[in-house]
Every structure is written in C-alpha cells, then in structure tokens.
Design an enzyme around this catalytic site. Structure first.
Site, PDB file in Angstrom:
ATOM      1  N   ARG B  53       0.727  -1.193  -0.021  1.00 43.42           N
ATOM      2  CA  ARG B  53       0.016  -0.007   0.119  1.00 43.42           C
ATOM      3  C   ARG B  53       0.824   1.369  -0.049  1.00 43.42           C
ATOM      4  O   ARG B  53       0.679   1.980  -0.595  1.00 43.42           O
ATOM      5  CB  ARG B  53      -0.879  -0.105   1.163  1.00 43.42           C
ATOM      6  CG  ARG B  53      -1.789   0.896   1.164  1.00 43.42           C
ATOM      7  CD  ARG B  53      -2.747   0.757   2.585  1.00 43.42           C
ATOM      8  NE  ARG B  53      -2.570  -0.573   3.083  1.00 43.42           N
ATOM      9  CZ  ARG B  53      -3.451  -1.818   2.700  1.00 43.42           C
ATOM     10  NH1 ARG B  53      -4.476  -1.304   1.836  1.00 43.42           N
ATOM     11  NH2 ARG B  53      -3.164  -2.906   3.074  1.00 43.42           N
ATOM     12  N   THR B  54       1.863   1.304   1.032  1.00 45.45           N
ATOM     13  CA  THR B  54       2.925   2.375   1.085  1.00 45.45           C
ATOM     14  C   THR B  54       3.613   2.705  -0.182  1.00 45.45           C
ATOM     15  O   THR B  54       3.523   3.916  -1.009  1.00 45.45           O
ATOM     16  CB  THR B  54       3.768   2.348   2.202  1.00 45.45           C
ATOM     17  OG1 THR B  54       2.724   2.190   3.289  1.00 45.45           O
ATOM     18  CG2 THR B  54       4.544   3.453   2.360  1.00 45.45           C
ATOM     19  N   LYS B  82      23.979  -9.443   0.423  1.00 44.61           N
ATOM     20  CA  LYS B  82      25.469  -9.757   0.326  1.00 44.61           C
ATOM     21  C   LYS B  82      26.242  -9.012   1.221  1.00 44.61           C
ATOM     22  O   LYS B  82      27.233  -8.967   1.364  1.00 44.61           O
ATOM     23  CB  LYS B  82      26.090  -9.179  -1.205  1.00 44.61           C
ATOM     24  CG  LYS B  82      25.248  -9.869  -2.326  1.00 44.61           C
ATOM     25  CD  LYS B  82      25.752  -9.268  -3.799  1.00 44.61           C
ATOM     26  CE  LYS B  82      25.153  -9.843  -4.568  1.00 44.61           C
ATOM     27  NZ  LYS B  82      24.936  -8.830  -5.954  1.00 44.61           N
ATOM     28  N   ARG B 103      11.620   2.236   3.432  1.00 44.53           N
ATOM     29  CA  ARG B 103      10.789   1.298   4.513  1.00 44.53           C
ATOM     30  C   ARG B 103      11.764   0.355   4.767  1.00 44.53           C
ATOM     31  O   ARG B 103      12.493  -0.229   4.238  1.00 44.53           O
ATOM     32  CB  ARG B 103       9.901   0.681   3.566  1.00 44.53           C
ATOM     33  CG  ARG B 103       8.927  -0.404   4.446  1.00 44.53           C
ATOM     34  CD  ARG B 103       7.832  -0.015   5.256  1.00 44.53           C
ATOM     35  NE  ARG B 103       7.065  -0.742   5.701  1.00 44.53           N
ATOM     36  CZ  ARG B 103       5.964  -0.539   6.227  1.00 44.53           C
ATOM     37  NH1 ARG B 103       5.390   0.661   5.931  1.00 44.53           N
ATOM     38  NH2 ARG B 103       5.036  -1.394   6.605  1.00 44.53           N
ATOM     39  N   HIS B 131       6.092   6.428  10.793  1.00 45.81           N
ATOM     40  CA  HIS B 131       5.515   6.500   9.475  1.00 45.81           C
ATOM     41  C   HIS B 131       4.823   7.790   9.354  1.00 45.81           C
ATOM     42  O   HIS B 131       3.487   7.767   9.311  1.00 45.81           O
ATOM     43  CB  HIS B 131       4.445   5.111   9.410  1.00 45.81           C
ATOM     44  CG  HIS B 131       4.414   4.722   8.097  1.00 45.81           C
ATOM     45  ND1 HIS B 131       4.420   5.730   7.152  1.00 45.81           N
ATOM     46  CD2 HIS B 131       3.389   3.696   7.677  1.00 45.81           C
ATOM     47  CE1 HIS B 131       4.030   4.788   5.898  1.00 45.81           C
ATOM     48  NE2 HIS B 131       3.145   3.788   6.328  1.00 45.81           N
TER      49      HIS B 131
END
Lengths: 152, 302
Positions: B53-54, B82, B103, B131
């Site tokens: 959604r974000t 890695k 995120r 957020h």
C-alpha cells in the site's frame, strides 16, 4: 578534605575522582575498566563529605582520564570532580559535564534499533534531563534513565 | 535539506499547509486533472520489507505529478543480502534519484539514512517506529470527514500497544487539542511512553459501548493473532472488539471510522454501507497527501 585524603597515601601523579555519588565508586571502576589497567588504584567508599553526607573517592596513579572516560564518568555520577595531580599537588581541577549529545559510549537497549543492526554505526543519545538522568536514542527514540544505562 | 523522518519534524503550520495542498490535488490524484509539477524528477522507493500500500501510493503520487519511480519492493533483489550496509545503499541510491522513500524493519533507519543522503529521505515506516505519511493521511482524512482537526473526541480501538499508527496519530492530534478514549484489552493498552507525553485529557476503557456516543472519530486497528500465545484467548478478545452496523446505532451520526487497512474482521462488512465508514476514502487519501509532500520537497518554489 585533607583529613579524608590522609586515610590513604597521597599520590604523586595521577587522577583523583572526588565527590562520587556514594556507592557508585565500584561501578565507575568497572565501567572505566580501571582495575584492569595495571596502575595502583584506591577506592574510598562512604567518606564523610562537607557538601553532601557521604561520597566515594577514587585515586588512580600515573594516569589521566581520556575524554571518553570523563563522559562515562559524568553519566555515572554527574556531580563528581576530577583533580589531576602532578608532583603531589592539584595541577588541574575539572568540573565534568554531561554533553548534550552522548556519542559512542552508551548502548541502545532496543535490539531492533538500527544502531544495533547497522555495521559500523555509532550510538547517539540526546540529554533530556540532567538531574535525574534521562537520555534518548536519536534513532529509535528509546528513553533510558540512570539505572538502565549500559555502556559500550 | 528537508527530510521527513518523524511527524515531529513537521510543525502544525507545515502540516496544515500539506493538508491544504493535498485537497487541491485530489482531482490530479483521481486522474481528472493533469500535472507536470515533478516532470523529470525521480523517486527511489527502497523497501527493505514489503509494504504494498505504501509503495504503490507513493508511486502513484509521483507519477500523477509527472515524475518517475525506480526502486525495489523486497530486499532479496538487492545487495542487502550480500551484506551491504544501509548507508552504502542510501549513498548509491541518492546518486540515482531526487527523493528516497525508505521502508525498513529497524527503528531509526530513516534517521540514520538522512544523515548521509544528499536527497530528501521520507520515512515510509521504520520497524515499530515512525510512519509520518500515514499520520498525515490520517489527519487529512479526519479534517476532510469532520471538517476540522481542533478539539475532537477521538476513540482508538484494538491493538494500541503495538500499533504504531495510533502512537504517532495520538502524538499529532494531541497538538490539535484532542481528547482521547483508548479502548483495548488490558494486555494491549496504549504504552506509557505515549500517554506520558500527552498534554490533553485521555482515558482508558475496556469496552467501546461506554464511550461510543461521545466520539467524533473512531480509529480501529487490527488485533493480531501473533500477540496471543493461546488461540482461544485471541478469539475471545478479537470477538469482543468487533464492530458492526448494529453497535454503531449509538454513535453520533457524524462519527467517522478510520482504519489503516488491511482489515480482517474487526469491522464487519455491513459497516461499509453506513455513513460512518471512512476507511476506503482514507486509503485513497494516501495519494493526494503524498503528492503534496513530494511537491513541497521537490517542486518549484512559488
């Protein structure tokens, strides 16, 4: 004060940490790793004090504290005084202060904080309250008080 | 440079500016009007954990403003596995883009990224932390639905302990003099690190019934199964906090229900048809709000 100091031999060169919060001296030795440093160290506990009822005193021979050590000391006992001794006399009196941002000395207790997960990162805490010590991680926002500080 | 790491980075004046601009941008977000405000600009979406959604609403917002997007939706496609550090990844991506949306599963990662990034970093959610664009879209939804932000009676229901959206939103609404009613099972109460900071009145409740009639806004969050070691306990608790159209008859007619979505069954589908349901409009609002923010960070100064 001179009476108290006579209880153990005066030191020729080194550092006297005075006015330590009573009972905190042992913790300071441990955190600063002084006992493992090989120099002669005296710890005086519960010494009568004019300013406060009691205090601890630490004497370290032939060694002066680094900035990082002074910062840790400030967090452990904000009212302590550091006296640098040269040739049996107090050469320098340092009033220690907790910096506004405490960097690289305190561990963030939040395991999920980026400072505990990013290789090569350092910790930074903002000083919130000076008297009853409270600091806050600038990354995850976790607040910690005096009793919960873990040093790196 | 203006990074947006936490809602605390934005003062009330700037928040109101973003909400006002978001409203003007609604027709662009709907595709009814065209904009070239961010023509030639590139947004990098760096998603070290998935959040559909974000990510999609940021990408939609950027493209509606004439910009383009690059990025990854999942760290398995990157050098992260890695052993590349976050900071190395950010330094690299900053060279490829004009704004970074990050995120990340660890709290404080956006703050750390902002220390090295040469382009603005927007926090798209960092672990249990902040957020800020979710908070902005929640504020925008409340303002649009109720008509104002000041002095509202706000109920928060469900998992208040782990739900970061309700933590940031209560911080933000506190600045607009909200009165809070925190409704949750005992084990999922609002944490003291949030309530200690509140300047305005708040109270805790175990049932919605006792406060429902007072509320202007009811913000519902999902109670997650993982929080309960015993599935029977979960069923009991989740059942007690379920909302349906019948329960809502006691609510003020103008009361609105918000939910960050996805919902499972904490809001029954028969609520969707009532005038109280604002959660689908709320989800759409993510686009104009993020457009307003992106425009503010990269658009030409007026």
């Amino acid at each position: 004060m001179s009476e108290n100091l006579l209880k153990v031999q005066p030191i020729r060169n080194g550092t006297v940490i005075d006015h330590i919060k009573p009972g905190r001296g042992r913790k300071i030795l441990e955190v600063l790793g002084l006992s493992g440093s090989g120099t002669t160290i005296s710890l005086l506990m519960n010494v009568p004090s004019k300013k406060r009822d009691r205090k601890d005193i630490i004497k370290v021979e032939d060694r002066e504290l680094s900035e990082n050590e002074t910062e840790k000391l400030a967090l452990l006992s904000p009212n302590a005084r550091v006296n640098i001794i040269r040739n049996y006399a107090v050469a320098e009196k340092k009033k220690i202060e907790i910096p506004k941002v405490i960097s690289g000395t305190v561990h963030c207790p939040n395991d999920n904080c980026i400072s505990n997960n990013e290789r090569g990162s350092s910790t930074h805490f903002k000083l919130l309250e000076h008297e009853s010590l409270r600091i806050q991680c600038i990354y995850c926002g976790r607040k910690i008080d005096e009793d919960n500080i873990e040093f790196i | 440079m203006k990074h947006v790491v936490s809602i605390e980075d934005l003062d009330n004046k700037r928040i109101m500016g973003i909400l006002k601009r978001a409203k003007q941008l609604v027709p662009v977000a709907e595709g009814k009007k065209k904009s070239k405000a961010l023509d030639g600009k590139i947004l990098a979406a760096c998603f070290f954990e998935p959040s559909t959604r974000t990510r999609l609403s940021f990408e939609s917002a950027m493209q509606r403003l004439g910009g383009t997007c690059i990025g990854f939706a999942d760290p398995s496609a990157t050098s992260h596995l890695k052993g590349e550090t976050l900071l190395d990844a950010i330094r690299m991506v900053a060279g490829y883009s004009d704004v970074i949306v990050l995120r990340h599963p660890h709290e404080g990662s956006a703050k750390l990224a902002s220390e090295v990034s040469e382009v603005p970093v927007i926090n798209g959610g960092d672990g249990a932390g902040q957020h800020p664009t979710q908070t902005l879209l929640d504020l925008f939804t409340i303002k649009e639905e109720i008509g104002k932000l000041e002095g509202l009676n706000v109920g928060m229901l469900g998992d208040l302990r782990y739900g970061r959206t309700v933590h940031s939103l209560s911080q933000a609404l506190d600045r607009f003099k909200a009165k809070f009613y925190f409704i949750s099972p005992k084990s999922l109460r609002m944490p003291t690190h949030v309530t200690d900071e509140l300047q305005n009145d708040w109270s805790t409740h175990e049932t919605l019934d006792e406060v429902l009639g007072k509320l202007d806004v009811l913000y519902v969050t999902r109670i997650q199964k993982e929080r309960f070691p015993d599935i029977e306990d979960y069923k009991k608790v989740a059942g007690a906090y379920r909302i349906n159209a019948e329960i809502l008859q006691k609510a003020k007619s103008k009361m609105r229900i918000l939910h960050p979505l996805p919902r499972v069954d904490e809001i029954s589908t028969d609520v969707d048809e009532t005038k109280h349901a604002a959660y689908f409009r709320q989800a759409f609002n993510g686009v104009p709000v993020r457009m307003a923010l992106l425009e503010q960070l990269m658009g030409k100064k007026k």
